[in-house]
Design a protein around this motif. Structure first.
Motif, mmCIF file in Angstrom:
data_model
loop_
_atom_site.group_PDB
_atom_site.id
_atom_site.type_symbol
_atom_site.label_atom_id
_atom_site.label_comp_id
_atom_site.label_asym_id
_atom_site.label_seq_id
_atom_site.Cartn_x
_atom_site.Cartn_y
_atom_site.Cartn_z
ATOM 1 N N VAL A 97 0.842 -1.220 0.000
ATOM 2 C CA VAL A 97 0.000 0.000 0.000
ATOM 3 C C VAL A 97 0.875 1.267 0.000
ATOM 4 C CG1 VAL A 97 -1.684 1.333 1.345
ATOM 5 C CG2 VAL A 97 -1.962 -1.140 1.114
ATOM 6 N N ASP A 98 1.936 1.244 0.820
ATOM 7 C CA ASP A 98 2.837 2.410 0.865
ATOM 8 C C ASP A 98 3.500 2.643 -0.485
ATOM 9 O OD1 ASP A 98 2.208 2.836 3.487
ATOM 10 O OD2 ASP A 98 3.963 1.751 4.280
ATOM 11 N N GLN A 99 3.897 1.528 -1.168
ATOM 12 C CA GLN A 99 4.516 1.686 -2.474
ATOM 13 C C GLN A 99 3.542 2.268 -3.480
ATOM 14 O OE1 GLN A 99 6.049 -2.161 -3.490
ATOM 15 N NE2 GLN A 99 7.742 -2.098 -1.980
ATOM 16 N N ALA A 100 2.274 1.832 -3.417
ATOM 17 C CA ALA A 100 1.277 2.370 -4.347
ATOM 18 C C ALA A 100 1.039 3.859 -4.102
ATOM 19 C CB ALA A 100 -0.036 1.571 -4.187
ATOM 20 N N MET A 101 0.914 4.267 -2.847
ATOM 21 C CA MET A 101 0.700 5.680 -2.547
ATOM 22 C C MET A 101 1.913 6.520 -2.934
ATOM 23 S SD MET A 101 -2.341 5.857 -1.321
ATOM 24 C CE MET A 101 -2.352 7.457 -0.566
ATOM 25 N N ARG A 105 2.266 9.878 -5.983
ATOM 26 C CA ARG A 105 2.760 11.253 -5.789
ATOM 27 C C ARG A 105 4.188 11.434 -6.311
ATOM 28 N NH1 ARG A 105 1.093 9.856 -0.537
ATOM 29 N NH2 ARG A 105 -1.018 10.529 -0.017
ATOM 30 N N LYS A 106 4.771 10.393 -6.898
ATOM 31 C CA LYS A 106 6.177 10.445 -7.247
ATOM 32 C C LYS A 106 6.463 11.508 -8.310
ATOM 33 C CE LYS A 106 9.959 7.463 -8.727
ATOM 34 N NZ LYS A 106 10.352 6.083 -9.144
ATOM 35 N N ALA A 107 5.576 11.590 -9.321
ATOM 36 C CA ALA A 107 5.820 12.541 -10.419
ATOM 37 C C ALA A 107 5.799 13.973 -9.897
ATOM 38 C CB ALA A 107 4.763 12.332 -11.519
#
Length: 924
Positions: A97-101, A105-107
């Motif tokens: 879940v943390d990786q998906a979130m 917002r990474k971009a």
């Protein structure tokens, strides 16, 4: 026995070792490695064996703090629990879940980071980027240029160690140094032969300093003679003053190197300025001023001349050029300036100032008026040069035709005309400039002047003329309002004060009448007029204040305070006649105001007209038959004039008509002052039956018995008074002093202690207690009593004053500073500080502080007494008379010594001035 011990020892050594025994384990020994690195000789004991051995010895096992820690949840809530498969599966789900979130917002995060990094690099670029352009430029450097670059030297500036060398000093140097400080007091043979005037050299030349000085003076005088007067060769006069030649040399300013450098830099800057912008007039002016400052007047004139050529339309350049040249050259320069800018008023005025003859000035100014006929300043200067009023009137008549909107010219013309023609002039001016209030005010002043100059045989016409002033100002306000000229109320009051200062009080009054009620709410009128009158009086405009109060009295004729304020103003700044007239009107409008009747009667009495004062009081009796103030004023008037029988009859009638406690008390005091003590006691007995709560009756009775040496009766009178009036401080003090006078200090102390319980936080009682202790010889007890009093009354000026004087001389000043802080500038403390300055011989400071104390509380008579006592010792008669006059104007009534002197029967009928002298004698 020894054989058995040996046998047991051998048997023990031959016994097998225990199962868990490790040799040397207690000393920390373990396995070892052989030299040839063939591995351990034997395996060491296991951890279980070591733990069992330590347990047998009673040692606690070492617990590894990391043994039971979960590396993934080390400090969490469930850190001590077992990490099972479900926990691992849950952690994996949360991680996904943390990786998906984070990927969502990474971009945006990366874009923001790139933007912040670019902004940071723009503000603070790297050194590599800063010198990138220079590095690109290095590609074009040739080999010869590279070779011509000098080598870098040693710039570390490190201190190099110098080799110290030592040499042997020869004996000749030592001998020479020894003879350096010696003095030769004898003459050698050559000097003796020449009389002592031979030089040390072998030339044999004599040095006579007297002849050198005389020769120098002759040369200087010869030079002065040559340059003074008329030269014998050329016959032309020089411009050198021989008498002021040396003085002029002293006045030469010698500039420093730094200042010369600044002048050179400024010269370069101004030179660049005028070359780059030749039409900039301030640059030429600044450059010329710089050269003037540097002392190069010729250069300055050349520069300003060039400025006039490049900036012919700038009047400042022409004026500066005229200033830098002499008078004749300046006239030529200004004549050229007029050809270029003939509309400049400053140029024409400067040209007129250069003329020393009045006719020449008139000629220049009239020529200027031909070019600039609409300049008010030129017309005014031209008129001021005219000596004849007729010529000035003709010029002003022409001026108002040319400039009909100039109010100044109209008013100047009206001032020069006769009253009849001035009125016509002002009417024309009013039509020409309908928005000017100055013209209307000038018309009012003209009418007032005409009425004042009219014959004294026609008072009616005079009054009519003054009424015309009021109507004129009222019409002015209406007409100005029609033309949208809305002056504020404050502006009108300023105009009224201006009229008063210029000698037109009637116009001032008319302005106040017409504008006093402007811009004021109906409920605020009285307070506003009060404040306006006070502010005008503070500025010294008594006429304006009088006019404001007169208008307020017309609106509020029944206000007693308003009449009283107007009477105080007249008393301070008016005449006896005006005050008498005002008080006569006041008692007509406010017949029930006792204070106005009393003021009217007192003014008549002070003027020496006793029958008129009686008449005023009789009229007051008719209107206020039961007024005790009027009855007592009549009694005082008769007693002061020696009519004791009439005064006694008035008191009898007052007791029958008014029948107040104060009248009964005054009756007893009157009888006591006349020496009729029995009559006074009878009056007091009757008064006490009617007014048993009046403390002053008990005081008077006790004082009369004390005077008759009847101490028990006096004690009984005071006791009865204390029982009836326990809150009266003076009664307690009198009772205590009676006991003290009878030799019973203990009883006096007890009475005062009881009084302090009944009347807490009373500084007078504490001060009296301190006095009792001091008079009984207990200085320590007095100081302790004073400390207790200051704790209960920390802001008492009376107690602080006693505390200051109880201190040693060096600490009194510090104590006085504390007293001023605690008592908030109490007048008693201020007087005490003045006495301290007096003791330190600081005369002027003491005089200032005495004046400050008297101004703070003018009702305290002891302050005036101390001031007069001080002026007797250190002042002149003028100072003493000033203190007496101020005291008479203040009419003090309080303070202990003043009251004791004023109420003493022996001082009956004495004036304030006489009582002041007695108080100054009694103070110690």
């Amino acid at each position: 026995m020894a054989a058995n011990n040996k046998t047991n020892k051998l048997a023990f050594l031959s016994m097998p070792a225990p199962a868990s025994y490790v040799a040397g384990l207690g000393r920390g020994a373990s396995g070892f490695t052989t030299r040839s690195d063939i591995g351990p000789a034997r395996e060491g004991p296991s951890e279980e064996v070591i733990a069992e051995a330590r347990a047998r010895r009673g040692e606690e096992p070492d617990v590894d703090p990391e043994q039971f820690q979960d590396p993934d949840n080390e400090y969490g809530l469930f850190a001590g629990m077992t990490y099972e498969q479900d926990d691992e599966e849950a952690d994996k789900i949360y991680e996904k879940v943390d990786q998906a979130m984070d990927s969502r917002r990474k971009a945006r995060r990366e874009a923001r980071e790139h933007e912040e990094l670019a902004k940071h690099r723009a503000e603070r670029p790297k050194i590599q980027q800063q010198f990138a352009d220079l590095k690109r430029g290095l590609a074009a450097v040739s080999d010869s240029e590279w070779e011509s670059i000098p080598e870098v030297g040693n710039l570390t500036r490190k201190k190099r160690r110098r080799e110290e060398r030592s040499f042997v000093v020869p004996d000749s140097v030592l001998v020479g140094d020894r003879s350096k400080g010696e003095y030769e007091s004898a003459l050698d043979a050559t000097q003796q032969e020449m009389g002592g005037f031979a030089t040390p050299a072998d030339s044999g030349t004599l040095t006579n300093f007297v002849e050198i000085g005389q020769a120098r003076d002759k040369i200087l005088s010869l030079k002065l003679d040559q340059i003074s007067g008329t030269s014998s060769t050329s016959g032309t006069a020089t411009s050198v003053d021989p008498k002021g030649y040396l003085t002029s040399l002293d006045s030469v300013v010698i500039k420093s190197d730094a200042e010369i450098g600044d002048i050179k830099r400024a010269r370069m800057l101004f030179d660049s300025l005028v070359k780059s912008n030749a039409k900039h007039a301030p640059g030429w002016i600044a450059a010329a001023c710089l050269e003037e400052h540097a002392g190069r007047m010729v250069t300055a004139r050349k520069i300003i001349k060039a400025g006039c050529e490049h900036c012919p339309k700038s009047e400042d350049v022409w004026l500066e050029a005229a200033r830098l040249h002499n008078n004749n050259d300046a006239k030529v320069i200004l004549a050229n300036a007029v050809q270029h800018i003939g509309q400049s008023v400053k140029i024409w005025l400067a040209a007129a100032d250069l003329e020393h003859d009045a006719k020449a000035k008139k000629r220049v100014l009239r020529k200027a008026l031909e070019h600039i006929p609409n300049s008010v300043r030129l017309w005014k200067e031209t008129v001021n040069l005219e000596e004849s009023a007729t010529d000035a009137r003709i010029l002003l008549a022409r001026a108002v035709e040319v400039i009909p909107m100039s109010v100044e010219l109209w008013l100047a013309l009206a001032r020069l005309e006769t009253p009849e023609r001035a009125r016509a002039v002002l009417n024309k001016a009013r039509k020409a400039v309908p928005t000017s209030h100055e013209i209307w005010i000038a018309a009012g002043r003209l009418l007032e002047q005409t009425a004042t100059n009219s014959s004294a045989a026609e008072p009616k016409s005079d009054a009519k003329e003054l009424e015309v002033v009021d109507r004129t100002i009222e019409l002015a306000v209406r007409e100005l309002r029609k033309h949208q000229v809305l002056l504020t109320r404050d502006q009108w009051l300023k105009e009224a004060e201006k009229c008063e200062s210029q000698g037109s009080p009637r116009t001032c009054e008319a302005i106040v009448k017409a504008t006093a009620a402007m811009e004021i709410e109906e409920e605020d009128r009285l307070d506003t007029w009060f404040s306006d009158a006070e502010s005008a009086e503070t500025r010294g405009m008594v006429g304006t204040a009088r006019a404001i109060l007169a208008y307020a009295l017309k609106v509020f004729p029944d206000r007693k305070n308003l009449w009283r304020r107007a009477a105080e103003l007249e008393k301070a700044h008016g005449t006896r006649e005006s005050l008498d007239t005002l008080l006569g009107q006041a008692v007509k409008h406010c017949p029930q105001a006792e204070v106005l009747w009393l003021m009217a009667a007192k003014e008549k009495w002070l003027a020496g007209d006793v029958p008129a004062a009686r008449e005023v009081l009789e009229r007051a009796f008719n209107v206020n038959p039961e007024s005790e103030e009027i009855w007592l004023a009549a009694v005082k008037l008769e007693s002061e004039n020696g009519n004791m029988d009439v005064a006694r009859q008035l008191l009898q009638r007052a007791r029958d008509v008014a029948d107040t406690d104060r009248i009964w008390m005054k009756s007893a005091v009157f009888e006591r002052q006349l020496g009729q003590l029995d009559s006074a006691l009878e009056t007091l007995q009757t008064a006490l039956t009617k007014f048993p709560k009046l403390a002053k009756l008990y005081m008077i009775k006790g004082q009369i018995h004390q005077k008759l040496k009847n101490v028990p009766t006096a004690r009984a009178s005071y006791a009865a008074g204390l029982k009836a009036c326990p809150k009266d401080t003076t009664l307690w003090i009198l009772a205590s002093r009676l006991e003290e006078a009878d030799g019973k200090s203990i009883k006096a102390r007890a009475l005062l202690e009881k009084a302090r319980l009944v009347n807490p936080a009373n500084d007078e009682l504490w001060a009296e207690s301190v006095g009792v202790e001091e008079r009984s010889g207990g200085a320590v007890q007095a100081k302790a009593m004073l400390a207790r009093g200051l704790q209960e009354c920390p802001a008492s000026g009376l107690l602080w004053s006693l505390s200051i004087w109880s201190e040693p001389r060096p600490t009194r000043k510090t104590r006085s500073v504390d007293a001023l802080k605690k008592s908030a500038d109490n007048p008693v403390i201020i007087c005490t500080v003045a006495r301290l300055f007096w003791a330190e011989r600081k005369i002027e400071k003491a005089r200032q502080w005495f004046g400050r104390a008297a101004a703070t509380a003018p009702d305290l008579g002891d302050t005036w007494g101390w001031w007069l006592k001080f002026e007797r010792q250190h002042g002149v008669e003028e100072h003493r008379e000033g203190v007496r006059a101020k005291c008479v104007a203040a009419e003090p009534h309080h303070s202990p010594v003043w009251q004791s002197m004023a109420k003493d029967d022996a001082n009956r009928g004495k004036t304030v001035r006489e009582i002041l002298e007695l108080v100054a004698d009694a103070l110690q």
